[in-house]
Structure formats: structure tokens, C-alpha cells
Design a protein around this motif. Structure first.
Motif, mmCIF file in Angstrom:
data_model
loop_
_atom_site.group_PDB
_atom_site.id
_atom_site.type_symbol
_atom_site.label_atom_id
_atom_site.label_comp_id
_atom_site.label_asym_id
_atom_site.label_seq_id
_atom_site.Cartn_x
_atom_site.Cartn_y
_atom_site.Cartn_z
ATOM 1 N N THR A 217 0.861 -1.179 0.000
ATOM 2 C CA THR A 217 0.000 0.000 0.000
ATOM 3 C C THR A 217 0.898 1.229 0.000
ATOM 4 O OG1 THR A 217 -1.711 -1.129 1.274
ATOM 5 C CG2 THR A 217 -1.809 1.265 1.205
ATOM 6 N N VAL A 218 0.639 2.153 -0.901
ATOM 7 C CA VAL A 218 1.389 3.415 -0.920
ATOM 8 C C VAL A 218 0.439 4.528 -0.505
ATOM 9 C CG1 VAL A 218 2.679 5.067 -2.307
ATOM 10 C CG2 VAL A 218 2.992 2.615 -2.683
ATOM 11 N N SER A 219 0.651 5.062 0.691
ATOM 12 C CA SER A 219 -0.192 6.150 1.187
ATOM 13 C C SER A 219 0.267 7.492 0.635
ATOM 14 C CB SER A 219 -0.157 6.167 2.724
ATOM 15 O OG SER A 219 -0.587 4.936 3.252
ATOM 16 N N ALA A 220 1.571 7.667 0.485
ATOM 17 C CA ALA A 220 2.138 8.932 -0.027
ATOM 18 C C ALA A 220 2.430 8.768 -1.517
ATOM 19 C CB ALA A 220 3.394 9.302 0.750
ATOM 20 N N THR A 221 1.390 8.822 -2.332
ATOM 21 C CA THR A 221 1.560 8.537 -3.757
ATOM 22 C C THR A 221 2.363 9.606 -4.481
ATOM 23 O OG1 THR A 221 -0.583 9.567 -4.207
ATOM 24 C CG2 THR A 221 -0.559 7.184 -3.860
ATOM 25 N N ARG A 226 5.664 5.093 -7.876
ATOM 26 C CA ARG A 226 5.913 3.754 -8.429
ATOM 27 C C ARG A 226 6.709 2.937 -7.403
ATOM 28 N NH1 ARG A 226 7.476 3.960 -14.318
ATOM 29 N NH2 ARG A 226 5.223 3.641 -14.567
ATOM 30 N N TYR A 227 6.144 1.765 -7.028
ATOM 31 C CA TYR A 227 6.779 0.932 -5.998
ATOM 32 C C TYR A 227 6.566 -0.527 -6.341
ATOM 33 C CZ TYR A 227 8.351 -0.534 -1.363
ATOM 34 O OH TYR A 227 9.059 -1.093 -0.329
ATOM 35 N N LEU A 228 7.671 -1.311 -6.400
ATOM 36 C CA LEU A 228 7.620 -2.723 -6.743
ATOM 37 C C LEU A 228 8.325 -3.554 -5.683
ATOM 38 C CD1 LEU A 228 7.706 -1.047 -9.578
ATOM 39 C CD2 LEU A 228 8.157 -3.264 -10.578
ATOM 40 N N LEU A 229 7.727 -4.707 -5.370
ATOM 41 C CA LEU A 229 8.320 -5.672 -4.457
ATOM 42 C C LEU A 229 8.300 -7.049 -5.109
ATOM 43 C CD1 LEU A 229 6.905 -5.059 -0.853
ATOM 44 C CD2 LEU A 229 9.198 -4.564 -1.671
ATOM 45 N N GLN A 230 9.331 -7.837 -4.870
ATOM 46 C CA GLN A 230 9.316 -9.225 -5.320
ATOM 47 C C GLN A 230 10.093 -10.076 -4.324
ATOM 48 O OE1 GLN A 230 10.785 -10.032 -9.285
ATOM 49 N NE2 GLN A 230 9.668 -11.957 -9.373
ATOM 50 N N SER A 231 9.515 -11.204 -3.969
ATOM 51 C CA SER A 231 10.173 -12.108 -3.032
ATOM 52 C C SER A 231 11.032 -13.116 -3.791
ATOM 53 C CB SER A 231 9.138 -12.841 -2.181
ATOM 54 O OG SER A 231 8.305 -13.628 -3.009
ATOM 55 N N ILE A 232 12.143 -13.505 -3.193
ATOM 56 C CA ILE A 232 12.982 -14.600 -3.693
ATOM 57 C C ILE A 232 13.288 -15.493 -2.498
ATOM 58 C CG2 ILE A 232 15.098 -15.240 -4.888
ATOM 59 C CD1 ILE A 232 15.235 -12.460 -6.036
ATOM 60 N N VAL A 289 4.041 2.297 2.255
ATOM 61 C CA VAL A 289 4.960 3.408 1.976
ATOM 62 C C VAL A 289 4.226 4.678 2.381
ATOM 63 C CG1 VAL A 289 6.393 4.548 0.258
ATOM 64 C CG2 VAL A 289 5.906 2.110 0.043
ATOM 65 N N ARG A 290 4.673 5.307 3.432
ATOM 66 C CA ARG A 290 3.942 6.431 4.014
ATOM 67 C C ARG A 290 4.907 7.461 4.577
ATOM 68 N NH1 ARG A 290 4.644 5.834 9.468
ATOM 69 N NH2 ARG A 290 4.851 3.711 10.323
ATOM 70 N N LEU A 291 4.346 8.600 5.005
ATOM 71 C CA LEU A 291 5.141 9.583 5.717
ATOM 72 C C LEU A 291 5.280 9.151 7.166
ATOM 73 C CD1 LEU A 291 3.775 12.975 4.324
ATOM 74 C CD2 LEU A 291 5.901 11.817 3.734
ATOM 75 N N ALA A 399 11.477 -17.149 -7.415
ATOM 76 C CA ALA A 399 10.955 -15.786 -7.444
ATOM 77 C C ALA A 399 9.460 -15.823 -7.182
ATOM 78 C CB ALA A 399 11.237 -15.127 -8.789
ATOM 79 N N GLY A 400 9.000 -15.018 -6.256
ATOM 80 C CA GLY A 400 7.581 -14.906 -5.959
ATOM 81 C C GLY A 400 6.908 -13.899 -6.864
ATOM 82 N N PRO A 401 5.616 -13.664 -6.680
ATOM 83 C CA PRO A 401 4.899 -12.683 -7.497
ATOM 84 C C PRO A 401 5.382 -11.268 -7.209
ATOM 85 C CG PRO A 401 3.536 -13.405 -5.682
ATOM 86 C CD PRO A 401 4.753 -14.294 -5.661
ATOM 87 N N ILE A 402 5.240 -10.389 -8.194
ATOM 88 C CA ILE A 402 5.604 -8.982 -8.026
ATOM 89 C C ILE A 402 4.399 -8.226 -7.488
ATOM 90 C CG2 ILE A 402 6.318 -6.868 -9.190
ATOM 91 C CD1 ILE A 402 7.855 -8.554 -11.169
ATOM 92 N N ALA A 403 4.571 -7.578 -6.342
ATOM 93 C CA ALA A 403 3.538 -6.677 -5.812
ATOM 94 C C ALA A 403 3.922 -5.266 -6.208
ATOM 95 C CB ALA A 403 3.453 -6.810 -4.294
ATOM 96 N N LYS A 404 2.995 -4.542 -6.772
ATOM 97 C CA LYS A 404 3.340 -3.202 -7.253
ATOM 98 C C LYS A 404 2.229 -2.206 -6.950
ATOM 99 C CE LYS A 404 3.793 -4.604 -11.494
ATOM 100 N NZ LYS A 404 4.060 -4.636 -12.957
ATOM 101 N N SER A 405 2.636 -0.954 -6.878
ATOM 102 C CA SER A 405 1.694 0.164 -6.751
ATOM 103 C C SER A 405 2.186 1.249 -7.690
ATOM 104 C CB SER A 405 1.661 0.682 -5.305
ATOM 105 O OG SER A 405 0.878 1.864 -5.222
ATOM 106 N N GLU A 406 1.353 1.628 -8.647
ATOM 107 C CA GLU A 406 1.745 2.630 -9.640
ATOM 108 C C GLU A 406 0.657 3.688 -9.773
ATOM 109 O OE1 GLU A 406 2.748 0.616 -13.267
ATOM 110 O OE2 GLU A 406 4.799 0.273 -12.597
#
Length: 806
Positions: A217-221, A226-232, A289-291, A399-406
Motif C-alpha cells: 500500500t502506498v499512502s504517499a503517492t 511507483r513501488y515494486l516488491l518481489q520475493s525470492i 509506503v507512508r510519511l 521468485a515470488g509474485p511482483i507486488a506493485k503500486s503505480e
């Protein structure tokens, strides 16, 4: 930024020497501060293989080895390294070799005997060949190292390191990829980008399973569009960082940590995208992702615990803050040597969100250095794929799924710029073919549309510094080559209009120097705490800096006093009890750039006695001494009748020892004693200050005064001494005298003030000298008496004055 030439040539390899490559970059605006080889000069060192190891008969710590260096027969070397073993490959300095030392002589290898055993060379550790020692012993080379090969060739020790000074506007050049782009355009070559495959993702799973990627979740857009996460997961940590990666990092000025951190640093240097790896097993819940919340704390990777103000961008989970976004990760989620499951972060953070936050906490990181200048907002996905590919190809894992916020609408806009073709010639001074301009700009990554008279160019996502036509002209000129632009004398149209501002200001400065003041030159920035002390509604609002150079220079000064008072403190702390300073410069009022008012001013400050150490009696400076110094800035020919003072109501000035200065009803500035409460908080003694606007003073200095023929007839002087209430100002009485004295009045001044014996309480005795003169005739006593009586009547009627008999 340090960059390996060998690494750079993997991306683009022009037929240039290292020196020519450095010259090209310097002339293109990327100045080479230094260029040097990976290792200092040495010779005679080859790859050797140890084929036998025997104890030395007379020394417990020495070994007698037989070493194959590719000759017909092995050579015998006595070695004291604890890690030597049969089958080991290591550098061998042969007889006649010269190893690097701190002097210019070098260390010469000779055939010798150690405790009676012949030794024909030396097995070398890393430090012997000018590399960094990681262990106490020999430098162990890979098993496939070819025996007999020159070690400089095998280890790439002749590889040049380019130390490039990147200007603040060229954030796109903080990577191998960025520099390669520049080299490719200069030499008209294609860039060879590495093959980065798409990493297959596993099916999304429940978060309780360590194989999943946390929800984002991106609170401070606006700060993070643009924010991407991926697990390995299931990474084999028994595999160390490959030597080629370690070498690339070390040659770029970075230390090798552990494999997972090294990969993120490698991608940072290669592509320019900062990445961060979290230990997946430490994350609680989802990522936000926040202030920051005011007074929220985090312990960073460097073990520094900081308290956040509330305007910092942070990466947090359900438990609290994980990282200071774009600057440094937190210790709680840090990757260790035992971490096998990670979550990789790749994001675009707004430059203004990161700017200044690192310096606030005394930090300066590779990530903040890049994010502050602007990172390519189209790069996060590519960099994430590159890092995943490197990790999985070297150490395995899933590699896990990509979580993203754009939020595309929050990304920086790439607006088209119209460049008139004729303007290029006007600015650069030569004709450049439009086709060549198109080629240059296109290779720089711009989308170019050509019309008959103009080029319409859209900058790429990584060029934050291109926004106006002049930026495009600069790009054309530097790639075309400044050396290819002929030197021609400029065509000047000389204007005879003379601007006397500097000369008139200099004359004012000389007047203050003659009065014992010294000029101070200081920053236009000020301490917010000092601005709060020197505060008044009349001064206006304070403009805070978005990216201050230090915490005590965080706002723009509203008055030059903000710059002068610290100078006084500095001198008083060094036993200088008598201080006189002045400064000319701008004062700044306004809360934002759009409504900022900049006023040229001159200010002075004085502390201590009127004179320095003197043989005769001295005294403390008072208001009238300051008033005298201020009036030295006024033109000598200025009629004193035009000058008026009023009591000042500025909060930071003493209410009974300060005034506002007016000339012809125009407000010029203020002067007086710094308020005792303010002086006490600043640990200052009695301090006298003044500030005047320069513009009206310059206007007064420019006034033209005609030549007046002196009168042939004498002046007549009359002195008037009156008793008047003490609260009636001299300025008011002088105005009454001028009004009633008539057109023949030539001068008026106060020459005596008395309060004491024979003067009623609440009154004072004032004596004025008045002179009249008629240009056409001698004034008679009777005419002078009539005018004098008129003055006395006006003073009596309007102010209750009494004429003194004696």
C-alpha cells in the motif's frame, strides 16, 4: 563516482585509448578528476600452481614448495604463508620481478637462501601485487587460472579506474549505463545492454507462507508514485559473491558485504537504480509506503537510532518502520549471512521527498545521492528483473509474485520542447546541420519530431535536467564538441549608458569604513532560531529552504541583521570587545518563491565604546552616535528639512532607543538598540543596529543640484532659547520654526539642551540657532525682528513654549 573502464567497455567499446576516453568525457561535461590503474606498476608475476609442500628442516613456520609456473621444470620457493597447500594456484613473483612499494625503487626479487634452503621466487599475497588483503596468507586464485599467465593480464590489473565528477544536474550518469550512453553518442556507437530475462513468478500464496510477496500500500503517492516488491526464497547462502562481481564493486569504490547486498550494489552501479533487500522472515503483515509519524524512531543499518520529524518517507510494516525510504534500511529487517528468503524493493521516489532528509541525520548514501538528483522512473522494473536474474542464476531460489503500486499521473511529466533551428545557430554561433542535431538528440534518448523550422523534442524519463530549449542547445553543443566550435571575437554593441549603482554603493561603504566599520560578507541563509528571535509582523514571512546546506542555514534572511549578529558573537567570543560591522546585500521576505520580495539593503551593527583604547576619557556608544553613523550614508547636500525620524515599534528593538527614518515621507529604514531581551538570549551586550534600503539612498545620491551663486549680502543669525515640555520632540519644534521662519531661512540647528536646576520638572531648555539671508539686499534689524517674533509666537501658540530671558 568511480567506474571501471573494463566494465564500461562491456557496454560500449570505442576504438579509443583510456586517455582519449577520459578526454571525451571531460569535454562532454563529465570531468575526469583522476584516472589510474587497478594496481600500481609491477612485473614478473605469473599464475603458479603448487605441486608439493614439505616442511622446512630448520624452521617450523616455513614450507619448501615446488611450484609450476609453466616452464619445463618447477621452481623451488620457500614460503611462510599458513594457507599454502598442494594444488593451490597463487601469484608467483619470479626471479627478476619488481613488486610495488611506497617508493619509486620497487622490491626486486632475487634468488636467495632461507635457513640454508634455496628459494627462486616468492609466492604472493594480495598486498604484494597492490590489492587488498582479505586473509592472512597467499592470494588464492580460481582452479581454472591458466598457469604461466601474467597476473596483470589474468586479474585485469591494467584496467583503468575513471574517477568522474558528476555535476548535480546529471543524476542519469551515476551508473555504468549512464556513462555508456554518453560514450555511445559521442562515438556514434550502439550500446550493448546485458540480456535481462523476465524471471518466472511462482503462484501467489498466503502471506503466512514465507514464499509469498507482502501486499503493498502506498499512502504517499506523490512522494512514491511507483513501488515494486518481489520475493525470492530458498536462496543458497553457501555460495559467495563471484569474484567478477567483487572486483567490479571494489573498483567502483564499494566494499563487498555479502552476496545479497552485493547484488543490489552491483545493480545500483550498473543501471543506476537503488534497490533494497529486506529479510522476508522479519516482515510483519503488509508493506506501507507512508510519511513518518512525528517522533517515530528507527534503528538504521549503521546502528544509528533516529527520531523522525514527520516529513520523511518511510517503508513500514504492521509492526513499524522498516526503512528510511531512498536513504537507508533499518536494522530489524536487515539481510544477514543466514538470510535465505528476501523481499526486493525497487521504486521511484520523488527527488524533493528525499532531498535534505539524509543530511538532516548526518547521512550520505549512494541511494540518497541518486534519488535526490532524480532516478529514471521507468527503471524500477528493469532493475528488479536484473537483480532477480543475478541472484537466481548464481545461488538459485524461487521468485515470488511482483507486488506493485503505480500512480502514473504522479510521475514526472515529459513535456515536449520546441527548439527553433535558427536559435541553435544564434546561441552556439555556428551552423549545425538539422540532421546532425536530430541524430545527437535521438541517441541521447529524446523523441524528436522535425518540422521545417524547429525540432519538437520530448526528453526521456532519465533526463530531469532537460526542460527548456537552452538545455537542448547545450546537449547539441557538448556532443558536437566544444573543440569543434571555432573561437571568434564577439560582436558587441557598446552602450554609453552608465550604471553608477556600484560606484555610489562603494562611496557609502567608504563612509562607513571612515567611521570605523568593517565590511562583512556572509551567506543569504540564516538560522531559523535566530529569525524567530528577530521577529516582527512588519518584517514579513520567512522562506524555508527545501534543501539547506546545514541546519543553521535553513531559511532565507529577512534582514541583514540575521547575518551580522553571528559575526558579532564570533568576535566577542574571541575577546574583541569593540565591534563595528556593515554589510550590503539582499533581504528576502515571503513564504514561497512565487511571492518572494528581495530588497537590496545596507545594515550596520556596533558594540562597545565610541572609541578604541584612548589616553583620554572614553564612553559607551549611544543612540546619537549610531544616528550620526547612519547619516553618513545620506548625501552631504541633502537638506536636513527633508529628514524625519519616528519612534520605531519593531519588537526586536528597544522601544525607547529606536527610530524609523523617513526622507520626504518615504520610509528608508530603522535604527536603534537591539531589545535587551533579544540581546540577552543571544548573549550579547548593549548592541546598536540599523538597516536602510539601498534603492532610495541611491536615488538621493543621484539627485542633480544646480550651481547657486552665493549672496553678496550677509547672513543674520538669531538664537532662541525656550522652555518646553520634555515629551515634545526637537523634530516637531524644528518643523514649526521652518514653517514660520519664512522663505529667507537658510539654516536651523539645535545647539544646547539643558535639564536641571532652575528648569521646572517635566520641561527642558532648548536653544536653536536660526540664520536668514536675502539674496537681493541686506536684511534690516526690524525685518529680522518681525520674523523672529513670528517664530516665537508660533512656538508659544502651538507648543506652549516659554522664551528664556537668560
Amino acid at each position: 563516482m568511480k567506474i571501471s573502464e573494463q566494465w564500461l567497455r562491456q557496454w560500449v567499446n570505442p576504438a579509443n585509448t583510456s586517455e582519449q576516453l577520459a578526454e571525451q568525457l571531460t569535454m562532454a561535461g563529465l570531468e575526469i578528476d583522476d584516472r589510474y590503474a587497478v594496481a600500481r606498476d609491477f612485473n614478473g608475476v605469473v599464475v603458479g600452481e603448487v605441486i608439493s609442500v614439505e616442511p622446512h628442516p630448520d624452521a617450523d613456520k616455513l614450507r619448501v614448495t615446488q611450484v609450476n609456473i609453466g616452464n619445463d621444470a618447477p621452481i623451488q620457493i620457500v614460503c611462510g604463508a599458513p594457507n599454502v597447500y598442494v594444488g593451490m594456484k597463487a601469484p608467483v613473483a619470479t626471479v627478476g620481478a619488481v613488486l610495488p612499494t611506497n617508493d619509486s625503487q620497487g622490491f626486486h626479487i632475487k634468488a636467495s637462501e632461507l635457513r640454508g634452503i634455496a628459494s627462486n621466487g616468492m609466492l604472493c599475497g594480495a598486498s604484494e601485487i597492490d590489492l587488498t588483503d582479505s586473509i592472512d596468507g597467499l592470494l588464492e586464485l580460481p582452479e581454472d587460472a591458466p598457469v604461466g599467465t601474467d597476473i596483470r593480464e589474468y586479474l585485469g590489473l591494467d584496467n583503468q579506474i575513471l574517477d568522474i565528477a558528476i555535476t548535480p544536474n546529471r543524476g542519469d550518469c551515476f551508473s555504468v549505463r549512464g556513462i555508456a550512453r554518453e560514450i555511445s553518442v559521442i562515438n556514434d556507437l550502439a550500446v550493448q545492454t546485458p540480456d535481462i530475462p523476465n524471471i518466472p513468478e511462482t503462484e501467489p500464496q498466503v502471506f503466512d507462507n514465507v514464499n509469498s510477496t507482502p501486499a503493498v500500500t502506498v499512502s504517499a503517492t506523490a512522494a512514491c508514485p511507483r513501488y515494486l516488491l518481489q520475493s525470492i526464497n530458498d536462496i543458497d547462502r553457501s555460495i559467495d559473491t563471484p569474484k567478477w562481481m567483487q572486483d567490479a564493486l571494489i573498483q567502483s569504490g564499494l566494499r563487498s558485504h555479502n552476496f545479497l547486498v552485493d547484488v543490489t550494489n552491483y545493480v545500483l552501479m550498473e543501471l543506476g537504480q537503488p534497490l533494497h533487500a529486506f529479510d522476508a522472515d522479519t516482515i510483519v503483515g503488509s508493506i506501507n509506503v507512508r510519511l513518518a509519524q512525528p517522533k517515530e524512531t528507527i534503528t538504521l543499518l549503521n546502528e544509528q537510532t533516529i527520531s523522525l520529524a514527520g516529513d520523511e518517507l518511510v517503508i513500514a510494516d504492521d509492526k513499524g518502520v522498516l526503512a528510511l525510504a531512498g536513504i537507508m534500511g533499518g536494522q530489524r529487517s536487515s539481510v544477514t549471512d543466514n538470510t535465505t528468503n528476501i523481499v526486493l524493493e525497487s521504486a521511484f521516489f520523488s527527488p524533493l521527498t528525499i532531498a535534505g532528509r539524509a543530511r538532516r541525520f548526518g547521512l550520505h548514501t549512494d541511494a540518497s545521492q541518486r534519488f535526490e538528483r532524480g532516478v529514471d522512473f521507468e527503471l524500477p522494473a528493469l532493475a528488479l528483473a536484473r537483480a532477480c536474474d543475478l541472484i537466481i542464476s548464481i545461488t538459485g531460489g524461487q521468485a515470488g509474485p511482483i507486488a506493485k503500486s503505480e500512480h502514473s499521473e504522479q510521475l514526472p511529466a515529459r513535456s515536449p520542447i520546441t527548439l527553433p533551428i535558427a536559435k541553435v545557430r544564434d546561441v552556439i554561433g555556428i551552423e549545425i546541420a538539422p540532421d546532425l542535431m536530430v541524430r545527437i538528440l535521438t541517441q541521447l534518448g529524446l523523441i524528436v519530431e522535425q518540422t521545417p523550422d524547429a525540432l519538437i523534442c520530448t526528453p526521456p524519463s532519465y533526463r530531469f535536467d532537460i526542460s527548456i530549449p537552452e538545455d537542448l542547445i547545450e546537449e547539441i553543443a557538448r556532443i558536437y564538441g566544444y573543440d569543434n566550435i571555432p573561437s571568434t571575437l564577439p560582436h558587441l554593441q557598446v552602450s554609453m549608458d552608465y550604471d553608477d549603482t556600484a560606484d555610489l554603493t562603494y562611496e557609502m561603504k567608504l563612509a562607513l569604513v571612515d567611521a570605523g566599520y568593517m565590511e562583512a560578507i556572509s551567506f543569504s541563509f540564516s538560522d531559523a532560531k535566530l529569525e524567530a528571535l528577530i521577529d516582527d509582523e512588519a518584517l514579513g514571512e520567512v522562506l524555508a529552504l527545501a534543501n539547506p546546506i546545514s541546519s543553521d542555514l535553513a531559511v532565507m534572511r529577512r534582514t541583514l541583521l540575521s547575518s551580522l549578529l553571528p559575526c558579532v558573537q564570533y568576535n566577542l567570543n574571541r575577546q574583541q570587545s569593540r565591534v563595528r560591522f556593515f554589510e550590503t546585500g539582499l533581504s528576502f521576505v515571503g513564504r514561497s518563491i512565487s511571492d518572494l520580495v528581495q530588497t537590496p539593503s545596507i545594515a550596520l551593527v556596533a558594540v562597545g565604546n565610541v572609541w578604541g583604547e584612548q589616553a583620554y576619557q572614553n564612553r559607551a556608544l549611544d543612540f546619537y552616535d549610531l544616528k550620526h553613523d547612519v547619516e553618513q550614508l545620506l548625501p552631504a547636500q541633502l537638506d536636513s528639512a527633508r529628514i524625519r525620524y519616528e519612534r520605531s515599534e519593531l519588537d526586536f528593538l528597544h522601544p525607547g532607543q529606536s527610530a524609523k527614518l523617513y526622507i520626504d515621507e518615504h520610509y528608508i529604514g530603522w535604527l536603534g538598540q537591539l531589545h535587551p531581551n533579544t540581546a540577552k538570549q543571544l548573549d550579547l551586550p548593549v548592541t546598536w543596529v540599523a538597516q536602510l534600503e539601498l534603492a532610495p539612498l541611491l536615488t538621493l545620491a543621484r539627485e542633480q543640484h544646480g550651481i547657486v551663486t552665493p549672496s553678496k549680502f550677509p547672513q543674520v543669525r538669531r538664537d532662541i532659547a525656550i522652555l518646553v515640555d520634555s515629551d515634545i520632540s526637537v523634530q516637531t519644534l524644528q518643523a514649526t520654526i521652518r514653517e514660520s521662519a519664512g522663505a529667507l531661512l537658510t539654516d536651523l540647528w539645535l545647539f544646547d539642551v539643558y535639564q536641571g536646576e532652575n528648569v521646572p520638572t517635566g520641561q527642558r531648555s532648548l536653544a536653536f540657532a536660526i540664520t536668514w539671508q536675502d539674496k537681493n539686499q541686506t536684511l534690516s534689524d526690524e525685518a529680522v525682528k518681525i520674523i523672529t517674533d513670528k517664530v516665537i509666537t508660533a512656538l508659544t501658540t502651538q507648543h506652549g513654549a516659554q522664551l528664556r530671558d537668560s
